[in-house]
Design an enzyme around this catalytic site. Structure first.
Site, short mmCIF file in Angstrom:
data_model
loop_
_atom_site.label_atom_id
_atom_site.label_comp_id
_atom_site.label_asym_id
_atom_site.label_seq_id
_atom_site.Cartn_x
_atom_site.Cartn_y
_atom_site.Cartn_z
N THR A 192 -1.97 8.60 0.73
CA THR A 192 -1.93 7.13 0.78
C THR A 192 -3.13 6.63 1.59
O THR A 192 -3.72 7.39 2.35
CB THR A 192 -0.65 6.66 1.49
N SER B 37 9.53 10.22 9.10
CA SER B 37 8.46 11.18 8.80
C SER B 37 8.90 12.57 9.22
O SER B 37 9.64 12.72 10.21
CB SER B 37 7.21 10.80 9.58
N LYS C 167 9.49 8.00 15.03
CA LYS C 167 10.12 8.46 13.79
C LYS C 167 11.43 9.21 14.08
O LYS C 167 12.39 9.13 13.32
CB LYS C 167 9.14 9.34 13.00
N SER D 145 0.85 -1.20 0.00
CA SER D 145 0.00 0.00 0.00
C SER D 145 0.88 1.25 0.00
O SER D 145 2.05 1.20 0.41
CB SER D 145 -0.86 -0.05 1.28
N TYR E 85 4.00 8.23 17.59
CA TYR E 85 4.47 8.09 16.20
C TYR E 85 5.68 9.01 15.95
O TYR E 85 6.70 8.58 15.41
CB TYR E 85 3.32 8.45 15.26
N1 NAP Z 1 1.96 9.04 3.54
C1 NAP Z 1 2.66 10.01 4.11
O1 NAP Z 1 2.41 11.21 3.89
C2 NAP Z 1 3.78 9.68 5.04
C3 NAP Z 1 4.46 10.76 5.63
C4 NAP Z 1 5.52 10.48 6.47
C5 NAP Z 1 5.91 9.18 6.70
N2 NAP Z 1 5.22 8.16 6.13
C6 NAP Z 1 5.68 6.80 6.42
O2 NAP Z 1 5.68 6.06 5.22
C7 NAP Z 1 5.49 4.67 5.51
C8 NAP Z 1 4.36 4.14 4.64
O3 NAP Z 1 3.18 4.85 4.97
P1 NAP Z 1 1.94 4.97 3.99
O4 NAP Z 1 1.42 6.34 4.14
O5 NAP Z 1 2.32 4.46 2.66
O6 NAP Z 1 0.91 3.99 4.73
P2 NAP Z 1 -0.09 2.87 4.16
O7 NAP Z 1 -0.69 3.27 2.90
O8 NAP Z 1 -0.99 2.57 5.32
O9 NAP Z 1 0.86 1.61 3.92
C9 NAP Z 1 1.46 1.00 5.02
C10 NAP Z 1 2.08 -0.30 4.62
O10 NAP Z 1 2.70 -0.86 5.79
C11 NAP Z 1 2.09 -2.11 6.11
N3 NAP Z 1 2.00 -2.23 7.55
C12 NAP Z 1 1.47 -1.38 8.45
N4 NAP Z 1 1.57 -1.87 9.69
C13 NAP Z 1 2.19 -3.06 9.56
C14 NAP Z 1 2.60 -4.06 10.47
N5 NAP Z 1 2.36 -3.96 11.78
N6 NAP Z 1 3.21 -5.15 9.99
C15 NAP Z 1 3.46 -5.29 8.67
N7 NAP Z 1 3.09 -4.39 7.75
C16 NAP Z 1 2.48 -3.29 8.20
C17 NAP Z 1 0.73 -2.08 5.45
O11 NAP Z 1 0.25 -3.40 5.19
P3 NAP Z 1 -1.08 -3.93 5.95
O12 NAP Z 1 -2.16 -2.97 5.61
O13 NAP Z 1 -1.29 -5.31 5.40
O14 NAP Z 1 -0.73 -3.93 7.39
C18 NAP Z 1 1.04 -1.33 4.17
O15 NAP Z 1 1.63 -2.18 3.22
C19 NAP Z 1 5.21 4.57 7.00
O16 NAP Z 1 6.39 4.24 7.70
C20 NAP Z 1 4.78 5.99 7.35
O17 NAP Z 1 5.03 6.28 8.70
C21 NAP Z 1 4.15 8.37 5.30
#
Ligand code: NAP
Length: 309
Positions: free
Chosen positions: A230, A171, A200, A49, A196
């Site tokens: 996302t 993050s 981070k 995802s 969180y």
């Molecule tokens: N999007 C942003 O703006 C943003 C900003 C700063 C940092 N981030 C960081 O980017 C990374 C990805 O975030 P995203 O926004 O892409 O989130 P997302 O769309 O929710 O994707 C998260 C991914 O991590 C997996 N995941 C979550 N918890 C898990 C667990 N306990 N064990 C195994 N897999 C797990 C999910 O799979 P399942 O659903 O199957 O658990 C999914 O594949 C994260 O570390 C987040 O903190 C994102």
């Protein structure tokens, strides 16, 4: 001129973290797509995802061999099936990053499947609103972002040569918190956003610490994707998404620097956004000493070894 515009964007936060930052910088600097990665063996957590799925797509298209993890089997299978239509179908590995036994076993399976490991990407993560503990007794935000990444990094360092790479997705939220050595949030007054941000921040400090401890390699880097639209953001931060929606990055824009770091020739142990090293300090009072980082490392190592609970 490029540096001046980049600094102005960085100063404004929203300009930097949003798609405006990505769009301006990528054009100003004429970014090239990542080079071919034929045969590079990569373990990517959270590849079903958002930012992780976008990274998986880009790495797959570049010829890398992938193992991707997630908790939801159906979602993971759907993601790898789609990836398999373009490149080699990645191995889907159902493993919950909050359970250190699953993390260790998953790593061994990934390495056996790939016949070694060149790059570990610690991406899995979530912002949760409730206090929950893991099978090993840790608060889940700490377990998923810090402990699990630490265990995987430790395992990766054990099998990689000096050319190996460990990349971690942090993050911009980490700027709000100072580094603390006790990462265990308590149930009373649990604040998911604070837990969180603390986790981070710890990922950034631990990356610096890994690089300090392994000056000859592997290579370590930590980055943040900016603000990307996302499924994770949609679920965890609906109000934020409503307000910032039009300026959020695509997941691919969020994943660009991560994919770039798989082959970029840059110094180890740094914090990156949009293919440039970024400051780790924006908020007064968040500076920490090297001693605190070393203490955190020892504490996390003890937790990972099951010596603290
Ligand atoms: N999007 C942003 O703006 C943003 C900003 C700063 C940092 N981030 C960081 O980017 C990374 C990805 O975030 P995203 O926004 O892409 O989130 P997302 O769309 O929710 O994707 C998260 C991914 O991590 C997996 N995941 C979550 N918890 C898990 C667990 N306990 N064990 C195994 N897999 C797990 C999910 O799979 P399942 O659903 O199957 O658990 C999914 O594949 C994260 O570390 C987040 O903190 C994102």
């Amino acid at each position: 001129m490029k540096d001046l515009i980049d600094s102005a964007l960085e100063f404004s936060v929203a300009g930097s973290f949003s798609r405006i930052g990505y769009w301006t910088r990528s054009r100003l600097e004429g970014w090239e797509p990542p080079p071919g990665l034929a045969g590079r063996r990569i373990l990517l957590t959270g590849g079903s995802s958002g930012v992780g799925l976008a990274a998986a797509r880009m790495l797959n298209e570049a010829g890398a061999r992938l193992v991707v993890t997630g908790r939801d089997r159906d979602k993971l299978e759907t993601a790898v099936d789609a990836l398999g239509e373009v490149g080699e179908r990645p191995l889907p590995l159902v493993a919950d990053s909050s359970d250190l036994d699953q993390v260790r076993a998953g790593f061994d399976r990934a390495v056996a499947h790939l016949g070694g490991l060149d790059v570990l990407i610690n991406n899995a993560g979530a912002l949760v609103d409730r206090y929950r503990t893991t099978p090993q007794g840790y608060e889940q935000t700490y377990a998923v972002h810090v402990l699990s990444s630490f265990v995987l990094t430790e395992q990766a360092v054990g099998v990689m040569g000096p050319e190996g790479r460990v990349l971690t997705v942090s993050s911009g939220g980490m700027y709000s918190q100072s580094l603390q050595t006790d990462m265990q949030a308590g149930e009373k007054d649990f604040d998911g956003v604070r837990a969180y941000a603390k986790a981070k921040r710890a990922q950034v400090a631990l990356t610096q610490e890994w690089a300090r401890r392994y000056p000859e390699g592997p290579f370590f880097a930590v980055m943040h994707p900016g603000w990307a639209d996302t499924p994770g953001v949609r679920t965890s931060l609906p109000t934020f998404r409503r307000v910032t929606g039009p300026i959020l990055r695509t997941p691919e824009q969020g994943a660009d620097t991560l994919v770039w770091l798989v082959s970029a020739r840059v110094p180890s142990g740094r914090f990156w956004l949009d293919r440039r090293e970024r400051t780790v300090l924006r908020v007064p009072g968040t500076r920490h000493s090297d001693d605190v980082a070393a203490q955190l490392w020892d504490r996390v190592a003890a937790d990972a070894a099951g010596l603290s609970v």
